[in-house]
Design a protein around this motif. Structure first.
Motif, PDB file in Angstrom:
ATOM      1  N   ASN A   1     -15.258 -23.384   5.452  1.00 52.34           N
ATOM      2  CA  ASN A   1     -15.658 -24.121   6.653  1.00 52.34           C
ATOM      3  C   ASN A   1     -14.505 -24.346   7.612  1.00 52.34           C
ATOM      4  OD1 ASN A   1     -14.470 -25.884   4.741  1.00 52.34           O
ATOM      5  ND2 ASN A   1     -15.322 -27.658   5.793  1.00 52.34           N
ATOM      6  N   ARG A   2     -13.304 -23.890   7.247  1.00 61.59           N
ATOM      7  CA  ARG A   2     -12.139 -24.026   8.131  1.00 61.59           C
ATOM      8  C   ARG A   2     -11.498 -22.637   8.258  1.00 61.59           C
ATOM      9  NH1 ARG A   2     -11.135 -29.462   8.911  1.00 61.59           N
ATOM     10  NH2 ARG A   2     -12.123 -30.834   7.387  1.00 61.59           N
ATOM     11  N   HIS A   3     -12.250 -21.759   8.882  1.00 58.07           N
ATOM     12  CA  HIS A   3     -11.915 -20.334   8.882  1.00 58.07           C
ATOM     13  C   HIS A   3     -10.606 -20.039   9.609  1.00 58.07           C
ATOM     14  CE1 HIS A   3     -12.963 -16.160   8.300  1.00 58.07           C
ATOM     15  NE2 HIS A   3     -12.842 -15.902   9.591  1.00 58.07           N
ATOM     16  N   GLN A   4     -10.238 -20.893  10.560  1.00 55.45           N
ATOM     17  CA  GLN A   4      -9.071 -20.610  11.387  1.00 55.45           C
ATOM     18  C   GLN A   4      -7.774 -21.186  10.827  1.00 55.45           C
ATOM     19  OE1 GLN A   4      -9.675 -18.616  14.022  1.00 55.45           O
ATOM     20  NE2 GLN A   4     -11.819 -18.672  13.370  1.00 55.45           N
ATOM     21  N   ARG A   5      -7.873 -22.104   9.853  1.00 60.38           N
ATOM     22  CA  ARG A   5      -6.703 -22.881   9.452  1.00 60.38           C
ATOM     23  C   ARG A   5      -6.190 -22.561   8.045  1.00 60.38           C
ATOM     24  NH1 ARG A   5      -5.144 -24.957  14.237  1.00 60.38           N
ATOM     25  NH2 ARG A   5      -3.790 -26.401  13.076  1.00 60.38           N
ATOM     26  N   MET A   6      -4.905 -22.348   7.946  1.00 57.92           N
ATOM     27  CA  MET A   6      -4.257 -22.270   6.641  1.00 57.92           C
ATOM     28  C   MET A   6      -4.100 -23.692   6.106  1.00 57.92           C
ATOM     29  SD  MET A   6      -0.390 -21.036   5.654  1.00 57.92           S
ATOM     30  CE  MET A   6      -0.638 -19.340   6.158  1.00 57.92           C
ATOM     31  N   LEU A   7      -4.420 -23.882   4.837  1.00 59.70           N
ATOM     32  CA  LEU A   7      -4.261 -25.180   4.211  1.00 59.70           C
ATOM     33  C   LEU A   7      -3.197 -25.091   3.118  1.00 59.70           C
ATOM     34  CD1 LEU A   7      -8.001 -26.265   4.001  1.00 59.70           C
ATOM     35  CD2 LEU A   7      -6.324 -26.795   5.768  1.00 59.70           C
ATOM     36  N   ALA A   8      -2.421 -26.149   2.984  1.00 58.64           N
ATOM     37  CA  ALA A   8      -1.333 -26.189   2.006  1.00 58.64           C
ATOM     38  C   ALA A   8      -1.712 -27.094   0.853  1.00 58.64           C
ATOM     39  CB  ALA A   8      -0.064 -26.699   2.673  1.00 58.64           C
ATOM     40  N   TRP A   9      -1.436 -26.621  -0.346  1.00 60.96           N
ATOM     41  CA  TRP A   9      -1.682 -27.371  -1.584  1.00 60.96           C
ATOM     42  C   TRP A   9      -0.330 -27.736  -2.180  1.00 60.96           C
ATOM     43  CZ3 TRP A   9      -6.321 -27.819  -4.775  1.00 60.96           C
ATOM     44  CH2 TRP A   9      -6.095 -28.235  -6.085  1.00 60.96           C
ATOM     45  N   ASP A  10      -0.129 -29.011  -2.503  1.00 66.55           N
ATOM     46  CA  ASP A  10       1.130 -29.457  -3.103  1.00 66.55           C
ATOM     47  C   ASP A  10       0.814 -30.563  -4.090  1.00 66.55           C
ATOM     48  OD1 ASP A  10       3.681 -31.226  -3.226  1.00 66.55           O
ATOM     49  OD2 ASP A  10       4.385 -29.407  -2.252  1.00 66.55           O
ATOM     50  N   ALA A  11       1.052 -30.318  -5.370  1.00 70.61           N
ATOM     51  CA  ALA A  11       0.726 -31.306  -6.397  1.00 70.61           C
ATOM     52  C   ALA A  11       1.821 -31.335  -7.452  1.00 70.61           C
ATOM     53  CB  ALA A  11      -0.619 -30.982  -7.057  1.00 70.61           C
ATOM     54  N   VAL A  12       2.125 -32.533  -7.935  1.00 70.29           N
ATOM     55  CA  VAL A  12       3.093 -32.689  -9.008  1.00 70.29           C
ATOM     56  C   VAL A  12       2.780 -33.976  -9.756  1.00 70.29           C
ATOM     57  CG1 VAL A  12       4.788 -33.829  -7.495  1.00 70.29           C
ATOM     58  CG2 VAL A  12       5.555 -32.731  -9.596  1.00 70.29           C
ATOM     59  N   ALA A  13       2.789 -33.905 -11.075  1.00 66.83           N
ATOM     60  CA  ALA A  13       2.583 -35.073 -11.942  1.00 66.83           C
ATOM     61  C   ALA A  13       1.306 -35.834 -11.601  1.00 66.83           C
ATOM     62  CB  ALA A  13       3.786 -35.999 -11.875  1.00 66.83           C
ATOM     63  N   GLY A  14       0.236 -35.096 -11.296  1.00 66.18           N
ATOM     64  CA  GLY A  14      -1.050 -35.726 -11.053  1.00 66.18           C
ATOM     65  C   GLY A  14      -1.269 -36.227  -9.653  1.00 66.18           C
ATOM     66  N   VAL A  15      -0.290 -36.075  -8.766  1.00 65.65           N
ATOM     67  CA  VAL A  15      -0.409 -36.512  -7.369  1.00 65.65           C
ATOM     68  C   VAL A  15      -0.550 -35.271  -6.501  1.00 65.65           C
ATOM     69  CG1 VAL A  15       0.674 -37.778  -5.486  1.00 65.65           C
ATOM     70  CG2 VAL A  15       1.041 -38.513  -7.852  1.00 65.65           C
ATOM     71  N   VAL A  16      -1.644 -35.181  -5.750  1.00 60.27           N
ATOM     72  CA  VAL A  16      -1.920 -33.972  -4.975  1.00 60.27           C
ATOM     73  C   VAL A  16      -1.971 -34.288  -3.485  1.00 60.27           C
ATOM     74  CG1 VAL A  16      -4.435 -34.207  -5.190  1.00 60.27           C
ATOM     75  CG2 VAL A  16      -3.440 -31.955  -4.727  1.00 60.27           C
ATOM     76  N   SER A  17      -1.468 -33.344  -2.701  1.00 58.13           N
ATOM     77  CA  SER A  17      -1.537 -33.434  -1.245  1.00 58.13           C
ATOM     78  C   SER A  17      -2.142 -32.138  -0.718  1.00 58.13           C
ATOM     79  CB  SER A  17      -0.129 -33.629  -0.664  1.00 58.13           C
ATOM     80  OG  SER A  17      -0.139 -33.460   0.737  1.00 58.13           O
ATOM     81  N   VAL A  18      -3.110 -32.284   0.174  1.00 54.95           N
ATOM     82  CA  VAL A  18      -3.701 -31.139   0.869  1.00 54.95           C
ATOM     83  C   VAL A  18      -3.486 -31.376   2.355  1.00 54.95           C
ATOM     84  CG1 VAL A  18      -5.842 -29.949   1.439  1.00 54.95           C
ATOM     85  CG2 VAL A  18      -5.396 -30.629  -0.916  1.00 54.95           C
ATOM     86  N   ALA A  19      -2.890 -30.392   3.032  1.00 54.03           N
ATOM     87  CA  ALA A  19      -2.531 -30.587   4.438  1.00 54.03           C
ATOM     88  C   ALA A  19      -2.829 -29.337   5.252  1.00 54.03           C
ATOM     89  CB  ALA A  19      -1.049 -30.935   4.548  1.00 54.03           C
ATOM     90  N   ASP A  20      -2.995 -29.551   6.560  1.00 53.16           N
ATOM     91  CA  ASP A  20      -3.167 -28.444   7.492  1.00 53.16           C
ATOM     92  C   ASP A  20      -1.802 -27.811   7.744  1.00 53.16           C
ATOM     93  OD1 ASP A  20      -3.889 -26.732   9.527  1.00 53.16           O
ATOM     94  OD2 ASP A  20      -4.079 -28.297  11.047  1.00 53.16           O
ATOM     95  N   ALA A  21      -1.693 -26.506   7.522  1.00 57.78           N
ATOM     96  CA  ALA A  21      -0.424 -25.797   7.719  1.00 57.78           C
ATOM     97  C   ALA A  21      -0.455 -24.918   8.963  1.00 57.78           C
ATOM     98  CB  ALA A  21      -0.106 -24.948   6.491  1.00 57.78           C
ATOM     99  N   GLY A  22      -1.418 -25.180   9.866  1.00 60.42           N
ATOM    100  CA  GLY A  22      -1.489 -24.409  11.100  1.00 60.42           C
ATOM    101  C   GLY A  22      -2.467 -23.255  11.008  1.00 60.42           C
ATOM    102  N   PRO A  23      -2.588 -22.474  12.075  1.00 57.62           N
ATOM    103  CA  PRO A  23      -3.558 -21.375  12.072  1.00 57.62           C
ATOM    104  C   PRO A  23      -3.087 -20.194  11.240  1.00 57.62           C
ATOM    105  CG  PRO A  23      -2.289 -21.356  14.104  1.00 57.62           C
ATOM    106  CD  PRO A  23      -1.865 -22.580  13.355  1.00 57.62           C
ATOM    107  N   TRP A  24      -4.067 -19.476  10.665  1.00 56.65           N
ATOM    108  CA  TRP A  24      -3.757 -18.176  10.088  1.00 56.65           C
ATOM    109  C   TRP A  24      -3.293 -17.260  11.219  1.00 56.65           C
ATOM    110  CZ3 TRP A  24      -3.547 -17.901   4.980  1.00 56.65           C
ATOM    111  CH2 TRP A  24      -4.358 -18.748   4.201  1.00 56.65           C
ATOM    112  N   LEU A  25      -2.440 -16.334  10.919  1.00 55.74           N
ATOM    113  CA  LEU A  25      -1.972 -15.408  11.952  1.00 55.74           C
ATOM    114  C   LEU A  25      -3.137 -14.621  12.527  1.00 55.74           C
ATOM    115  CD1 LEU A  25       0.897 -15.031  12.971  1.00 55.74           C
ATOM    116  CD2 LEU A  25       1.081 -12.981  11.570  1.00 55.74           C
ATOM    117  N   ALA A  26      -4.108 -14.292  11.668  1.00 57.69           N
ATOM    118  CA  ALA A  26      -5.271 -13.529  12.118  1.00 57.69           C
ATOM    119  C   ALA A  26      -6.133 -14.313  13.106  1.00 57.69           C
ATOM    120  CB  ALA A  26      -6.117 -13.127  10.916  1.00 57.69           C
TER     121      ALA A  26
END
Length: 374
Positions: free
Chosen positions: A266-291
């Motif tokens: 549902n977010r075809h234009q946006r790269m999303l970043a996954w970052d998790a450590v020790a049970g704590v997770v962050s999901v963030a917008d990393a900007g547009p895909w180059l395509a």
């Protein structure tokens, strides 16, 4: 020739101090600058300057913006510039929970100094345990500001993954072996050395940023070292947001460290970043895909980003990709990959258009709060 500057980071104060003391001893005429943030929640920061004979000067520093890290950055530059002509080496001894990236980039922007490396010193006895701990820094007495919400393991992971070199201190041979194995998974491209090499060219903070930023990160490969496992999941179909959200708790709690980039249907234009450590997770917008960008905009994109996109390029979907990496003890690689595969949009799924997706519940919306702009 400009005086070299080395940043020494690390949550483990004894390991960090051992590295700084060795640098002072091996480089006559060197100076170390340290900002003690142990009282930062009470509005106090104490700066000290020392050489190999001991402390030369101490002073209380005004807290900038209520933030210890900001105080370090703003006070550090003039303190480094003043003694630079007479010093053979300047050592920035960073407080426990200060992350080196913002300090390194501030020094590089200043243009008056010659930072050469970022070194993270670790206690071999504690590092494998600390990377699994979900404690907040406020609970361990290592907060860098009042209201610091960061977690100990998050900071430790960033200190390890950003560094240009690492060292291990304390513990026995078994501790060192286990710590080296863990570091071989978390930072496979970073050398473990007895003491940092302070000579060499000026630190390239752009290259360091590319090494850890989601779009260009040098992610670990599949690997097994004793009980430590790294599993890579790489796919080309989009993820269903609801299914992935439901699977997140299991993905995060059954692994220690995970990161990468991913694509929601549902977010075809946006790269999303996954970052998790020790049970704590962050999901963030990393900007547009180059395509998702017009070709005319590609000239504004860094060569490193374009090269990373080229490695994943598909003639139909461009650089859109699922690339997540999971590390932990005895990970069931097949189960992790199978769980993520079950979250993909499959052939039996009807794929709504953008307008239809807007009517669906999006469990990531409260977290992402995306601004659909480049």
């Amino acid at each position: 020739m400009p005086t070299p500057v080395v940043l020494v980071a690390g949550l483990h104060a004894t390991a960090r101090t051992a590295t700084v003391e060795r640098l002072l001893a091996e480089h006559p005429g060197s100076l170390a600058i340290h900002h003690d943030l142990s009282q930062v929640t009470h509005g106090r920061v104490r700066r000290s300057i020392r050489d190999r004979t001991g402390v030369l000067d101490t002073a209380e520093v005004r807290l900038a913006h209520g933030c210890g890290t900001c105080t370090v950055r703003e006070d550090l530059l003039p303190q480094l510039v003043m003694p630079a002509p007479g010093a053979t080496l300047l050592i920035v001894d960073l407080w426990d929970s200060v992350e080196p990236r913002s300090v390194a980039e501030a020094l590089a922007r200043a243009g008056q100094l010659h930072p050469t490396c970022v070194h993270t010193a670790l206690d071999a006895r504690h590092m494998p345990l600390d990377i699994c701990r979900g404690d907040q820094l406020a609970e361990t007495g290592q907060a860098a500001a009042a209201g610091d919400q960061r977690h100990l393991a998050q900071v430790l992971a960033r200190q390890i993954e950003y560094a240009t070199s690492l060292s291990l201190h304390g513990g026995d041979a078994e501790d060192t072996e286990l710590s080296a194995a863990v570091l071989g998974h978390l930072a496979p491209h970073t050398p473990i050395v007895p003491i940092p090499d302070v000579a060499g060219p000026m630190l390239n903070v752009s290259e360091l940023a590319h090494r850890v930023d989601p779009a260009t990160a040098q992610l670990p490969a599949d690997k097994q070292t004793g009980e430590v496992t790294t599993a890579v999941w790489h796919r080309l179909r989009p993820l269903h947001p609801g299914r992935l959200f439901d699977a997140m708790e299991e993905l995060v709690t059954t692994t220690v460290r995970s990161r990468g980039r991913f694509w929601l249907a549902n977010r075809h234009q946006r790269m999303l970043a996954w970052d998790a450590v020790a049970g704590v997770v962050s999901v963030a917008d990393a900007g547009p895909w180059l395509a998702a960008l017009p070709e005319a905009a590609w000239d504004l994109i860094s060569p490193t980003r374009r090269a990373a996109a080229a490695l994943d390029w598909n003639p139909i979907i461009g650089d859109r990709v699922q690339h997540l990496v999971f590390t932990g003890p005895d990970i069931d690689r097949d189960h992790i990959c199978g769980l993520l595969d079950s979250c993909l949009i499959g052939r039996g799924d009807s794929l709504p258009g953008a307008a239809e997706w807007a009517g669906y519940d999006d469990p990531f919306a409260p977290v992402l709060n995306l601004k659909e702009s480049a």
